[in-house]
Design a protein around this motif. Structure first.
Motif, PDB file in Angstrom:
ATOM      1  N   HIS A 104     -15.628   2.126  -1.003  1.00 55.08           N
ATOM      2  CA  HIS A 104     -16.518   1.102  -0.453  1.00 55.08           C
ATOM      3  C   HIS A 104     -16.902   1.329   1.018  1.00 55.08           C
ATOM      4  O   HIS A 104     -18.088   1.313   1.360  1.00 55.08           O
ATOM      5  N   ASP A 151       0.851  -1.196   0.000  1.00 52.50           N
ATOM      6  CA  ASP A 151       0.000   0.000   0.000  1.00 52.50           C
ATOM      7  C   ASP A 151       0.889   1.249   0.000  1.00 52.50           C
ATOM      8  O   ASP A 151       1.842   1.335   0.787  1.00 52.50           O
ATOM      9  N   THR A 186     -13.955   1.308   7.325  1.00 46.87           N
ATOM     10  CA  THR A 186     -13.645  -0.061   6.877  1.00 46.87           C
ATOM     11  C   THR A 186     -14.211  -1.088   7.860  1.00 46.87           C
ATOM     12  O   THR A 186     -14.729  -2.130   7.452  1.00 46.87           O
ATOM     13  N   THR A 210      -1.432   2.156  12.672  1.00 50.87           N
ATOM     14  CA  THR A 210      -1.329   3.518  12.132  1.00 50.87           C
ATOM     15  C   THR A 210      -2.569   3.967  11.353  1.00 50.87           C
ATOM     16  O   THR A 210      -2.590   5.070  10.809  1.00 50.87           O
ATOM     17  N   VAL A 230     -12.804  -7.457  -6.236  1.00 48.48           N
ATOM     18  CA  VAL A 230     -13.743  -6.497  -6.842  1.00 48.48           C
ATOM     19  C   VAL A 230     -12.983  -5.517  -7.744  1.00 48.48           C
ATOM     20  O   VAL A 230     -12.081  -4.828  -7.284  1.00 48.48           O
ATOM     21  N   GLY A 254      -8.129  -3.557   1.712  1.00 49.38           N
ATOM     22  CA  GLY A 254      -8.928  -4.344   0.775  1.00 49.38           C
ATOM     23  C   GLY A 254      -8.507  -4.102  -0.666  1.00 49.38           C
ATOM     24  O   GLY A 254      -8.507  -5.034  -1.490  1.00 49.38           O
TER      25      GLY A 254
HETATM   26  P1  NAD Z   1      -8.328   0.660   1.172  1.00 46.38           P
HETATM   27  O1  NAD Z   1      -7.620  -0.578   0.859  1.00 46.38           O
HETATM   28  O2  NAD Z   1      -8.678   1.573   0.057  1.00 46.38           O
HETATM   29  O3  NAD Z   1      -7.515   1.462   2.284  1.00 46.38           O
HETATM   30  C1  NAD Z   1      -8.098   2.606   2.893  1.00 46.38           C
HETATM   31  C2  NAD Z   1      -7.042   3.632   3.253  1.00 46.38           C
HETATM   32  O4  NAD Z   1      -6.302   3.179   4.375  1.00 46.38           O
HETATM   33  C3  NAD Z   1      -6.034   3.891   2.150  1.00 46.38           C
HETATM   34  O5  NAD Z   1      -5.799   5.273   2.071  1.00 46.38           O
HETATM   35  C4  NAD Z   1      -4.783   3.153   2.621  1.00 46.38           C
HETATM   36  O6  NAD Z   1      -3.611   3.751   2.121  1.00 46.38           O
HETATM   37  C5  NAD Z   1      -4.899   3.313   4.122  1.00 46.38           C
HETATM   38  N1  NAD Z   1      -4.207   2.324   4.946  1.00 46.38           N
HETATM   39  C6  NAD Z   1      -4.207   0.972   4.840  1.00 46.38           C
HETATM   40  N2  NAD Z   1      -3.496   0.410   5.837  1.00 46.38           N
HETATM   41  C7  NAD Z   1      -3.032   1.424   6.596  1.00 46.38           C
HETATM   42  C8  NAD Z   1      -2.228   1.488   7.782  1.00 46.38           C
HETATM   43  N3  NAD Z   1      -1.823   0.391   8.425  1.00 46.38           N
HETATM   44  N4  NAD Z   1      -1.945   2.709   8.274  1.00 46.38           N
HETATM   45  C9  NAD Z   1      -2.416   3.848   7.678  1.00 46.38           C
HETATM   46  N5  NAD Z   1      -3.170   3.845   6.566  1.00 46.38           N
HETATM   47  C10 NAD Z   1      -3.472   2.648   6.037  1.00 46.38           C
HETATM   48  O7  NAD Z   1      -9.715   0.409   1.948  1.00 46.38           O
HETATM   49  P2  NAD Z   1     -10.432  -0.864   2.510  1.00 46.38           P
HETATM   50  O8  NAD Z   1     -11.679  -0.327   3.119  1.00 46.38           O
HETATM   51  O9  NAD Z   1      -9.550  -1.731   3.317  1.00 46.38           O
HETATM   52  O10 NAD Z   1     -10.792  -1.691   1.203  1.00 46.38           O
HETATM   53  C11 NAD Z   1     -11.732  -1.255   0.262  1.00 46.38           C
HETATM   54  C12 NAD Z   1     -11.583  -2.058  -0.991  1.00 46.38           C
HETATM   55  O11 NAD Z   1     -11.834  -3.434  -0.690  1.00 46.38           O
HETATM   56  C13 NAD Z   1     -12.535  -1.676  -2.094  1.00 46.38           C
HETATM   57  O12 NAD Z   1     -11.835  -1.644  -3.310  1.00 46.38           O
HETATM   58  C14 NAD Z   1     -13.553  -2.790  -2.098  1.00 46.38           C
HETATM   59  O13 NAD Z   1     -14.128  -3.004  -3.364  1.00 46.38           O
HETATM   60  C15 NAD Z   1     -12.716  -3.959  -1.662  1.00 46.38           C
HETATM   61  N6  NAD Z   1     -13.483  -5.040  -1.038  1.00 46.38           N
HETATM   62  C16 NAD Z   1     -13.208  -6.301  -1.456  1.00 46.38           C
HETATM   63  C17 NAD Z   1     -13.879  -7.374  -0.918  1.00 46.38           C
HETATM   64  C18 NAD Z   1     -13.572  -8.747  -1.381  1.00 46.38           C
HETATM   65  O14 NAD Z   1     -14.182  -9.695  -0.902  1.00 46.38           O
HETATM   66  N7  NAD Z   1     -12.646  -8.944  -2.285  1.00 46.38           N
HETATM   67  C19 NAD Z   1     -14.825  -7.171   0.097  1.00 46.38           C
HETATM   68  C20 NAD Z   1     -15.080  -5.873   0.511  1.00 46.38           C
HETATM   69  C21 NAD Z   1     -14.386  -4.804  -0.049  1.00 46.38           C
END
Ligand code: NAD
Ligand code: ZN
Length: 358
Positions: free
Chosen positions: A274, A41, A190, A181, A152, A99
């Motif tokens: 999401h 990431d 999330t 963090t 997705v 995600g």
């Molecule tokens: P994301 O992966 O977009 O991360 C959200 C934010 O958190 C980003 O800005 C990232 O840089 C930051 N971040 C991540 N880890 C961090 C850390 N340890 N410290 C500081 N910042 C950090 O968001 P998300 O909500 O985890 O995932 C959403 C995505 O997941 C969407 O694309 C959605 O479509 C997908 N999704 C997939 C499934 C599946 O079954 N495959 C299910 C639900 C959602």
């Protein structure tokens, strides 16, 4: 087949500090001098202390994943092309992030061995060959992407996953320390993806005892950390990581519901992400999920979280029509939420009124 025979993640390691074992875990997966590729990431790009802990050997490479936008098929294809051009073959891909990174990792792994564009595989059971070795290491909890059989992707015509038995990770490494963090608001958005998965699964018509067992446990853990306390500690990260896992397991045998069906429309037209998109929608779904929404509102208040309002103001009729099309196309979600005769209950007019509230 009446009952789904689903493929799960092969290996799971859980524990605070488990990330330190990564080198050992990967060793048997290395093929001659073919490198391991680490999809990290972009948040971690400037974190030298963390980067130094990634066990790079030989030609291994770190690729920073830009998660400003949710994963697109074009991004997946481009990364696949780059890796093929640079290395030919690779030993595997290790995804470290949220995600979005989990999904990018699964998708690129599959596209290393399947011809064409990832857009060709958006749907159910279209993937033909197993991908290269893939491992998922979440750094934010809630989506359940670490355990799901989908990835997705937004493609040229649809936002839909590559759902297949080849999609689940070969290995996941769950280390709650990696989440320390995450900013407070993002952590909540999330995490609520998990809470909403549980409410949708537990109130849905597809529910069975398998889904219920995981869904109830995951929802309980979310409530322990967000409804019954307002502070946060290491144990909260540990519980949330396991809630995400159990929430994902609950969905494996059931389906999500109205909040997801509606928020996919927002995401397609407005690019709403999401987690936050689900929160914006769920906030207005009292008529479908009275108990779940009441708890959600309490958690929002207790943790002082801002839920954006007015995001569909000023949209054109064509925008609303597109959102309605995308949403109503998600038949299994509506059927799970409202039953076989869902179309009698969810007209285009009713859905339009709902979209106008956000
Ligand atoms: P994301 O992966 O977009 O991360 C959200 C934010 O958190 C980003 O800005 C990232 O840089 C930051 N971040 C991540 N880890 C961090 C850390 N340890 N410290 C500081 N910042 C950090 O968001 P998300 O909500 O985890 O995932 C959403 C995505 O997941 C969407 O694309 C959605 O479509 C997908 N999704 C997939 C499934 C599946 O079954 N495959 C299910 C639900 C959602
Ligand atoms: Zn979700």
């Amino acid at each position: 087949m009446t009952f789904r025979n689903f493929k799960m993640v092969d290996y799971v390691v859980y524990g605070r500090g488990a990330f330190n074992q990564l080198n050992e875990i990967l060793a048997p997966q290395r093929k001659d001098d073919a490198p391991m590729i680490f999809f990290v990431d972009h948040y971690f790009e400037n974190d030298a202390a963390f980067l130094a802990r990634i066990p790079l050997l030989g030609k291994d490479k770190v690729v920073y994943i830009d998660v400003t936008h949710e994963p697109k098929t074009t991004y997946v294809d481009a990364l696949r092309d780059d890796l093929k051009d640079e290395f030919g073959t690779i030993s595997g891909i290790i995804g470290i992030g949220g995600g979005s990174v989990m999904d990018m990792t699964k998708a690129v792994s599959l596209m290393m061995t399947n011809p064409g564009s990832s857009a060709d595989y958006q749907g159910w059971d279209l993937v033909k060959f197993p991908g290269v070795y893939k491992a998922g290491i979440p750094t934010i909890s809630g989506t359940g992407a670490e355990v799901s059989r989908t990835t997705v992707l937004t493609g040229p015509v649809r936002k839909l996953g590559m759902n297949s038995d080849f999609t689940p990770f070969d290995q996941i490494l769950l280390d709650p320390e990696l989440c320390k963090t995450v900013p407070v608001n993002q952590r909540f958005y999330t995490a609520m993806d998990c809470f909403i998965h549980c409410v949708e699964s537990l109130t849905g018509t597809y529910l069975n005892a398998f889904s219920k067992a995981y869904g109830e446990k995951a929802q309980d853990m979310c409530e322990e950390i967000f409804l019954h306390r307002s502070d946060w500690d290491e144990e909260s990260d540990e519980k949330l990581m396991m809630a995400s896992y159990a929430g994902g397991m609950s969905i494996a045998y059931s389906q999500v519901g109205v909040a997801h069906a509606v928020s996919y429309g927002l995401s397609y037209v407005l690019g709403t992400k999401h987690g936050i998109g689900n929160c914006i929608v769920f906030d207005k779904l009292e008529e479908f999920y009275p108990e779940g929404v009441a708890k959600f509102k309490e958690m929002v208040k207790l943790h002082n979280i801002e839920i954006p309002q007015g995001i569909t103001k000023g949209l054109t009729d064509a925008d609303f029509e597109k959102m309605i099309d995308v949403s109503l196309g998600l038949v299994p979600l509506w059927e799970n939420a409202l039953g076989k005769n869902w179309q009698e209950q969810m007209s285009r007019e009713r859905l339009r009124k709902l979209y106008e509230q956000f």
